[in-house]
Design an enzyme around this catalytic site. Structure first.
Site, PDB file in Angstrom:
ATOM      1  N   ASP A  47       0.785  -1.151  -0.051  1.00  0.00           N
ATOM      2  CA  ASP A  47       0.031   0.011   0.012  1.00  0.00           C
ATOM      3  C   ASP A  47       0.885   1.125  -0.004  1.00  0.00           C
ATOM      4  O   ASP A  47       1.285   1.686  -1.106  1.00  0.00           O
ATOM      5  CB  ASP A  47      -0.994  -0.091   1.225  1.00  0.00           C
ATOM      6  CG  ASP A  47      -2.030  -1.059   0.990  1.00  0.00           C
ATOM      7  OD1 ASP A  47      -2.043  -1.900   0.250  1.00  0.00           O
ATOM      8  OD2 ASP A  47      -2.869  -1.034   1.766  1.00  0.00           O
ATOM      9  N   GLU A  74      -4.108  -7.006  13.476  1.00  0.00           N
ATOM     10  CA  GLU A  74      -3.616  -6.757  11.925  1.00  0.00           C
ATOM     11  C   GLU A  74      -2.316  -6.414  12.117  1.00  0.00           C
ATOM     12  O   GLU A  74      -1.450  -6.884  11.106  1.00  0.00           O
ATOM     13  CB  GLU A  74      -4.512  -5.655  11.204  1.00  0.00           C
ATOM     14  CG  GLU A  74      -4.188  -5.374   9.824  1.00  0.00           C
ATOM     15  CD  GLU A  74      -4.979  -4.173   9.193  1.00  0.00           C
ATOM     16  OE1 GLU A  74      -4.916  -3.943   7.867  1.00  0.00           O
ATOM     17  OE2 GLU A  74      -5.579  -3.698   9.772  1.00  0.00           O
TER      18      GLU A  74
END
Length: 809
Positions: A545, A779
């Protein structure tokens, strides 16, 4: 002379007086014939070109939804396997079941605390907003057994599931839901447990309803399930029953439809219950059946599904028989877990072993079955179109936030799943390969069916075919293929024969679409050079990302991580092709070129900084700055808000992007293509322990503290994501690589062994600490405090902590 004559003739022709012609000697017919011939040739040609153009356009518009012509990996035999027909294949709800069928019914649990006059807070979908203090599977074997605990304020729920094969329609299964008081909270008022059975369209279901709205059972029949019966029974004090029979147009609307069916009941004290039969007049008929029991805690509900095709059933899976079967499956789970991972043998405590079991079980319990079409778009499509309907059997990264399939996540997931059950991994990978179109593209995010689509914002639904994702399936396939080659059975050969053509097409797609300008270089396509609000345009296709790359995206970029992924892919392709007597030499030559350390160093190594890096048009002199207000504002007119925009204070130059030291810099190590005696390996290992760079007590941070964009926002509204946080998937690759080099003779063997032990233990201890503290695996983890960040529970690649504990790579 000829030239002069020609000039003279042209002049004479231009100046001669017009002669009168008779009809006989007129040349007009000749001109008409010539025009007719021209039209006769040109008109069909233009029409042909016109038709060809539209045919080409139509062909290209539909290319994206043209299925691969290669044989399916998941053959009809595998797809119809009754051993995995029923399962807890609905990861997006707290508990539910369905079959691996396109037209499967779904079942599921809802609950709420009676709290009149307040509206009930129904629990159904896994939502972070529900603020459950903890939930997740403690044990799940990926098939026929699972135990889960959920803590909702002062209510503790335990869901238990067990399946028993028999007959020809997937056999029987039972679920037991137990609600008790959470000892840390005061005793609540009454609690309602609801369990539903919903079919895909009108159903052939007969409810058995006793007095007081007590739904005792459902009996039905369809072409896939055959005849069946679902029974409900409850135990508790001061019980009250209600039910609902209604219609829902889609599974994603189940909760909404149910809420319309609630009312206040006046028997056994006021409570919120279901209205009974509530079928809309314009619906094709009922397809939604809900059982509700309300009572004081403790409260137990048993749901028993029995297939009519089972003729030799010893007894129903309820009561004592259910308890015995659950105990048996529990012992089998513990035994298998220790046989595979040997954590007790390695000296881990009972607490750490239960943590490792929960991490793996949440991944296995998060496996779902999805069916539907993707919204896709290519540069030839003005608007998104639907792909073909397809099935997908896959694990998911997060039941609450990402309850659907993600391409690059799934490769990591199967590094754990294959250790537990290799055949399960083979099925999952086969399903993903069968999603490939004829060009070799697989959409990186799979949003199949109404339930999955309901959880995704509209702007993220459409998948575009120029977007890649790391080919991480080659990670688990490396060992799976080697295992199948050793096995050399008929079924293993068949699997490889079906898998290979699709892998070949997938591999070729990367080489065709993601190749760089120079030989043996690669570039992630899709970076936006016009993203003026981003300080460094994102590279979403890489999976990393906002990890910073060259500041100015151009076609000259060379992305180190993609080159390393393709080296791994080439190695695996050579192996599978060789085993099938296919042409393998070209894959082997590509692997040798991509793993050639001298060539790698020429393209990506910076000797002054002693690190590997991307290459591109880059400057570190960028910042986000608020644009000045528009000119000529009228007096009193408010100044409009304008987002921060990127400002470049020094022109970029073509160079290695060495200022961004982080995960990408480690990829030659992570993919194990560095020679064990290389100086570069030594430099990387020595830098790895530097706390000013990547080392933390909690794992390797994603971006060095010395990097200009460490912990910096990419836009005014986008906080840092891969700019410092500790991510388990890349740390897993690092631990795996260090383990490899610790077993390989060379000058850096002892250093690799030391780093492997320390990094592995740091990761294990921190993830477990946060699991105990918060109730969840996360996460990502804060590189300064170790605290869990991002979404939770995240038992996709963060569950790889289990294989790290076992040193199974």
């Amino acid at each position: 002379m000829a030239r002069k004559d020609g000039v003279r003739r042209r002049t004479a022709h231009q100046t001669a007086p017009r002669e009168e012609h008779t009809e006989e000697d007129s040349e007009e017919p000749y001109h008409i014939d010539k025009l007719a011939i021209s039209l006769f040739i040109l008109v069909p040609l233009v029409v042909t070109i016109f038709i060809g153009y539209f045919y080409y356009q139509n062909m290209m518009q539909h290319m994206i939804i043209r299925q691969s012509s290669a044989p399916m990996v998941i053959t009809n035999k595998r797809a119809s396997d009754m051993g995995r027909f029923w399962g807890t294949y609905r990861p997006g709800v707290y508990f539910g079941t369905k079959t691996r069928s396109a037209n499967s019914p779904v079942t599921g649990l809802m609950w709420f605390q009676q709290n009149l006059p307040h509206e009930p807070k129904i629990r159904h979908w896994c939502e972070q907003g529900d603020k459950l203090s903890k939930y997740g599977w403690l044990k799940h074997n990926g098939n026929d057994y699972g135990v889960q605990e959920l803590y909702d304020g002062n209510i503790k729920l335990t869901t238990e599931y067990v399946k028993r094969l028999g007959g020809k329609n997937g056999g029987d299964w039972s679920a037991r839901i137990t609600a008790t008081n959470n000892a840390n909270e005061p005793l609540p008022s009454k609690v309602s447990l609801m369990y539903y059975f919903v079919t895909d369209g009108p159903s052939n279901v007969v409810p058995n309803i006793r007095k007081s709205q007590h739904l005792r059972s459902l009996e039905g029949e369809d072409s896939e399930l055959g005849s069946y019966k679902m029974s409900f029974s409850a135990e508790g004090s001061d019980l009250a029953y209600s039910h609902m029979i209604s219609y829902t147009p889609g599974f994603e609307h189940i909760e909404t439809v149910l809420k319309y069916g609630l009312e206040i009941k006046r028997n056994k004290g006021d409570y919120v219950g279901l209205k009974g039969r509530l079928v809309p007049m314009d619906s094709p008929g009922p397809n939604m059946y809900v059982y509700q029991v309300t009572g004081h805690l403790p409260l137990t509900l048993e749901v028993v599904f029995e297939s009519g095709s089972v003729s030799d059933r010893p007894e129903s899976l309820q009561g004592a028989a259910l308890e015995a079967e659950l105990a048996k499956k529990n012992r089998e789970f513990d035994t298998k877990f220790e046989e595979i991972f040997k954590l007790k043998e390695k000296g881990y405590s009972a607490g750490k072993i239960s943590f490792a079991q929960a991490a793996m079980s949440n991944m296995l319990g998060g496996i779902g079955f999805f069916f539907g079409s993707s919204k896709v778009q290519s540069r030839y499509n003005e608007k998104p179109i639907d792909s073909w309907d397809a099935a997908l059997f896959t694990a998911v990264p997060s039941r609450s936030f990402f309850p659907r399939g993600f391409l690059w996540d799934e490769g990591f997931h199967n590094m754990l799943i294959k250790e537990w059950d290799e055949t399960l991994s083979m099925e999952i990978i086969g399903h993903w390969m069968d999603l490939m179109n004829s060009d070799g593209w697989i959409p990186r995010e799979q949003i199949l069916g109404g339930e999955a689509r309901a959880k995704v914002p509209d702007e993220f639904v459409v998948q575009r075919d120029e977007n890649a994702n790391p080919p991480t399936f080659f990670l688990p396939l490396e060992s799976i293929i080697e295992s199948l080659i050793r096995e050399n059975s008929t079924s293993s050969k068949e699997y490889l024969q079906h898998l290979y053509p699709r892998l070949r097409t997938w591999y070729n797609w990367y080489n065709k679409t993601q190749a760089g300008q120079l030989p043996t270089t690669y570039r992630w396509k899709g970076r936006n050079p016009d993203a003026v609000k981003e300080i460094n345009p994102k590279t979403l296709t890489s999976g990393l990302d906002d990890y910073p790359r060259a500041s100015h995206p151009t076609s000259i970029e060379r992305h180190l991580d993609l080159r390393c992924w393709m080296a791994l892919a080439s190695k695996v392709m050579a192996n599978i092709a060789r085993s099938l007597n296919e042409e393998w030499q070209s894959y082997q030559l590509t692997y040798e070129a991509l793993s050639d350390n001298s060539l790698l160093n020429d393209l990506h190594w910076s000797e002054p900084q002693r690190r590997y890096a991307d290459y591109g048009l880059h400057t570190d002199s960028t910042k986000l700055k608020r644009p000045p207000p528009p000119q000529h504002l009228q007096p009193g007119q408010p100044v409009p808000h304008r987002d921060l925009e990127r400002v470049v204070t020094k022109s970029p130059t073509e160079k290695l992007v060495t200022s961004y030291y982080g995960y990408v810099s480690l990829f030659p190590l992570l993919t194990q293509i560095l020679e064990p005696g290389s100086d570069q390996l030594g430099h990387i290992l020595n830098q790895m322990k530097d706390e000013k760079l990547l080392w933390t007590p909690f794992g390797l941070r994603s971006l060095s503290k010395s990097s200009p964009l460490y912990q910096k926002h990419n836009t005014e509204h986008d906080p840092p994501y891969w700019r410092g946080a500790v991510w388990m998937n890349i740390n897993y690759m690092a631990v795996r690589a260090l383990y490899h080099y610790s077993l390989t003779a060379g000058p850096h063997q002892q250093l690799a062994a030391s780093l492997h032990r320390e990094l592995r233990d740091n990761l294990i201890n921190n993830v477990e600490k946060e699991y105990r503290r918060t109730g969840f695996i996360w996460e990502q983890y804060d590189d300064r405090t170790g605290e869990g960040k991002g979404c939770h529970p995240f038992t996709g690649w963060s569950a790889l902590v289990t294989v790290m504990m076992a040193d199974k790579y």
